[in-house]
Each structure stands twice: as C-alpha cells, then as structure tokens.
Design a protein around this motif. Structure first.
Motif, PDB file in Angstrom:
ATOM      1  N   ASP A   6      -2.357  -6.351   0.647  1.00 53.85           N
ATOM      2  CA  ASP A   6      -1.105  -5.589   0.644  1.00 53.85           C
ATOM      3  C   ASP A   6      -0.078  -6.339   1.493  1.00 53.85           C
ATOM      4  N   ALA A   9       4.039  -3.386   4.041  1.00 53.08           N
ATOM      5  CA  ALA A   9       3.723  -2.071   4.595  1.00 53.08           C
ATOM      6  C   ALA A   9       4.387  -1.912   5.958  1.00 53.08           C
ATOM      7  N   ALA A  32      -5.404   2.817   4.792  1.00 57.37           N
ATOM      8  CA  ALA A  32      -5.474   1.467   4.235  1.00 57.37           C
ATOM      9  C   ALA A  32      -6.926   1.070   3.988  1.00 57.37           C
ATOM     10  N   ILE A  37      -8.202  -1.934   1.188  1.00 59.02           N
ATOM     11  CA  ILE A  37      -7.319  -3.043   1.531  1.00 59.02           C
ATOM     12  C   ILE A  37      -8.034  -3.945   2.533  1.00 59.02           C
ATOM     13  N   LEU A  40      -3.674  -6.903   5.283  1.00 55.57           N
ATOM     14  CA  LEU A  40      -2.528  -5.998   5.380  1.00 55.57           C
ATOM     15  C   LEU A  40      -1.449  -6.603   6.273  1.00 55.57           C
ATOM     16  N   PHE A 207      -0.228   4.422   0.462  1.00 51.53           N
ATOM     17  CA  PHE A 207      -0.677   3.118  -0.028  1.00 51.53           C
ATOM     18  C   PHE A 207      -0.881   3.070  -1.548  1.00 51.53           C
TER      19      PHE A 207
END
Length: 256
Positions: A6, A9, A32, A37, A40, A207
């Motif tokens: 990801d 964020a 997350a 994920i 991140l 998310f």
C-alpha cells in the motif's frame, strides 16, 4: 500467503487529516494487518514551499508506529513517504532536491487540485523529472484534465510517470458513466500502475485492499490484480510477487 503493498496511507497521527491520536494510528495499523498489507507507506500531506511540515513530529510518531507493529509481531513493514500537493511554490524545493520521497528513493507521490489543467500537470511532471525525481500521480481518477482525449496516454508516453488509483474507486466507481468507461480503458491499456488505499481512518476512508484485489481479480484476472496490489512499483525496490506464488483465496475472500 499473498500480502499487499500500500503506497498511499495517512496513518501517522497528529500531522495531517489522517489519524489524529495514537489510538487512531494503532487501530489503523491493526486494520492494515487485517487487510493482509505487508508494505505500508506513511504518505502524510505536505505542501512544499508553502506550508511548514512538522517533520520532527512525523518521524517521532512514525517510530511509535514501528514500535507498535513490532510489539504486535505483525508481518508489516513501514516506510516513510509524503503526499505532495503541487503549487508553484514547489519549484525551489524540487530544484534543490529537498522534497520528501518514498523511503530513501527519488520517487515522489504528487497530488493536484481536481480542477487543475492538463498543461499544469505536464509542467509539474516535467519539473520533477528535470529535478531528478520519478513521479507517482496520486489518485489520477480525480483529475478531469486526464479524462479529456488521450491526455493520460500522452503524459505517460513522454515522461517516466506512474499512475495510482484509490481502492474506493475500484469498489465504488468514480462518478459518471463516461468516467468509469474511460477508467476501464485505462486498466485495459495497463496505464494504471498501482491501486492503494489512501486510508485516513478505519471507518469512512479505510484500507479495503482485500476487497479491491478481489474485484480486480474478477474483472482483469489474477496476474493483473497482483501487479496492481502486491508489487505496484518496482522502482521502489520492494520485492516483486512471483508468478509461482499461490493465490491465497481464503484469507483474501472476506473484508474484515
């Protein structure tokens, strides 16, 4: 088990309109991890050359996030970053190569006002390239200028640039029939390089990486869904998912 990357964020608390408290941040990190994920990025809002960003607080709170992830034993690696709002004031920090980037790379995440003209997007991307940066355009589905004619294609043909789209656009669409049809064309032509959450909280702007992956897989196939969510940007030097990785249909089948 397949896990996601990801690249967009806002979980570092107290520095922008994302997480506001340490409790908010911890809840987002829990979410997350629950969303499978693995990598991140903390892309807090920054307006270079125009507004002072509290970098010291950002780094302090980022380290608190790393500590929490370690305490929870989450298989989650955090990286620094920033979402840069383009204004003419960005020119000097760009030319002096002092813009905040993804980790230690020369790649920046750049956003614009939705009403920006194509000429300004072109000039901004050109400035980034001349200044030694590679540009990721944040949530490209927001910019009307890119939907006109072959503007999105033309920009990619001329510059080393990457397009990111938000998970919410995959799960809920992006407005009119025309815009959604155009967006489908972009996917068909493989103009889109990354699908990311742009998460700001756990409720209104969460998310949803699992759900986006599932819908991408159903519409464009497993290989393309992986490319967009598991290894969207090789330029960041992160591991690229291999074709022989098994599809973890169980863990990815439901949104928590």
């Amino acid at each position: 088990m397949m896990r996601f990357t990801d690249i967009h964020a806002h979980f570092v608390y107290g520095v922008d309109d994302g997480a506001q408290t340490i409790e908010d941040m911890k809840a987002m990190l829990d979410a997350a991890n629950a969303n499978s994920i693995a990598f991140l990025f903390a892309t807090s809002h920054v307006t270079p050359g125009l507004r002072r960003f509290d970098h010291e607080t950002y780094i302090e709170h980022f380290h608190e996030a790393e500590q929490y992830v370690a305490e929870q034993n989450y298989p989650l690696t955090l990286f620094t970053g920033a979402e840069l709002l383009y204004t003419p004031a960005i020119q000097r920090p760009a030319e002096t190569h002092t813009l905040p980037t993804y980790g230690n790379s020369d790649t920046v995440l750049l956003e614009f006002s939705p009403s920006i003209e194509f000429k300004e997007i072109w000039q901004a991307v050109e400035l980034m390239e001349i200044s030694g940066y590679t540009t990721v355009l944040a949530h490209v589905e927001r910019y009307e200028a890119l939907f006109r004619g072959k503007s999105a294609e033309k920009l990619k043909q001329n510059y080393d640039i990457y397009y990111q789209i938000n998970c919410s656009t995959i799960t809920h669409g992006c407005g009119s029939y025309f815009r959604n049809r155009k967006l489908n064309n972009w996917f068909d032509e493989m103009l889109i390089d990354a699908v990311a959450s742009d998460a700001h909280d756990c409720k209104h702007r969460a998310f949803h990486m699992k759900r986006a992956y599932k819908e991408l897989k159903q519409k464009y196939g497993q290989r393309e869904a992986r490319r967009l969510t598991c290894a969207p940007l090789e330029i960041l030097g992160l591991p690229v998912i291999r074709d022989d990785v098994k599809d973890a249909e169980g863990p990815l089948s439901e949104e928590r």
